[in-house]
Write an enzyme that holds these catalytic residues in place. Structure first.
Site, PDB file in Angstrom:
ATOM      1  N   ARG A  64       0.698  -1.208   0.023  1.00 33.80           N
ATOM      2  CA  ARG A  64      -0.101   0.118   0.095  1.00 33.80           C
ATOM      3  C   ARG A  64       0.953   1.375   0.239  1.00 33.80           C
ATOM      4  NH1 ARG A  64      -4.181  -0.147   4.948  1.00 33.80           N
ATOM      5  NH2 ARG A  64      -2.449   0.391   5.742  1.00 33.80           N
ATOM      6  N   ARG A  98       5.804  10.880   7.018  1.00 33.21           N
ATOM      7  CA  ARG A  98       5.020  10.813   8.304  1.00 33.21           C
ATOM      8  C   ARG A  98       5.743  11.169   9.433  1.00 33.21           C
ATOM      9  NH1 ARG A  98       1.848   5.319   9.775  1.00 33.21           N
ATOM     10  NH2 ARG A  98       0.803   5.942  11.679  1.00 33.21           N
TER      11      ARG A  98
END
Length: 218
Positions: free
Chosen positions: A157, A168
């Site tokens: 993913r 992130r």
């Protein structure tokens, strides 16, 4: 506190079970307020439905609303996923002052960001049956072959790709660094080595928390 993948959720669960605290996570708090259709819950839902971040003033209001409830007053609480920024930390200090309570301890689980990239980006999925694997923690029994259906086709993913994970983590480090300094200045910060086993990490946290009078007999 801790970066994504550091083990906050696992340790939070162990802490609330051992010390009989109310576990307050931002995710649970949002879901409860939305399902109860409180005014703040409706405001939070309007942002989430648009795929936007919930503003600090709404999140801070939800936290204050939750900390004022009777179970928190009788048992004490553990915050998981809040505060995330210095502004939220300052708002929390005002909230606990208003409610005549306090933050006793801030636990920061520290793991090297590159180790977290390995943890978080190792997941991949069988394209045929959807079985999930991890390169380090849960690889297929035979490399390159799905245990479940025998397929040789896998994918990753976008959220699990190393470059996305690094970005992130960078955002979290930018937000967390001033907050960590804020609590360190208050003398409330405990740094825990998150590279150890789950039980070893918890043993360190338990030792720190049992210094407080309310937990000494537990």
């Amino acid at each position: 506190m801790g970066l994504p993948g550091a083990g906050k959720g696992t340790q939070a669960e162990k802490i609330v079970n051992e010390f009989d605290l109310v576990h307050i996570s931002t995710g649970d708090m949002f879901r409860a307020a939305i399902s109860q259709e409180t005014e703040l819950g409706k405001m939070a839902k309007s942002y989430l439905d648009q795929g936007k971040l919930v503003p600090d003033e709404v999140t801070n209001g939800l936290v204050k609303e939750r900390l004022g409830q009777s179970d928190v007053k009788s048992k004490g609480f553990l915050l998981d996923g809040y505060p995330r920024t210095l502004a939220q930390g300052e708002a929390l200090d005002q909230t606990v002052k208003d409610l005549k309570t306090q933050i006793d301890q801030v636990v920061n689980i520290e793991v090297d960001p590159e180790d977290l990239v390995q943890r978080l980006s190792g997941r991949f999925i069988c394209r045929k049956c959807g079985a999930t694997y991890h390169r380090i923690y849960n690889p297929p029994k035979v490399e390159g072959i799905c245990d479940v259906c025998g397929s040789r086709e896998f994918y990753q993913r976008d959220d699990d790709k190393p470059e996305v994970v690094r970005n992130r983590l960078a955002v979290n480090i930018q937000d967390n660094t001033p907050l960590i300094a804020y609590y360190q200045e208050q003398g409330k910060l405990a740094k825990i080595d998150g590279n150890k086993s789950i039980d070893e990490v918890f043993a360190e946290i338990e030792k720190i928390l049992k210094k407080f009078d309310s937990f000494k007999e537990l």
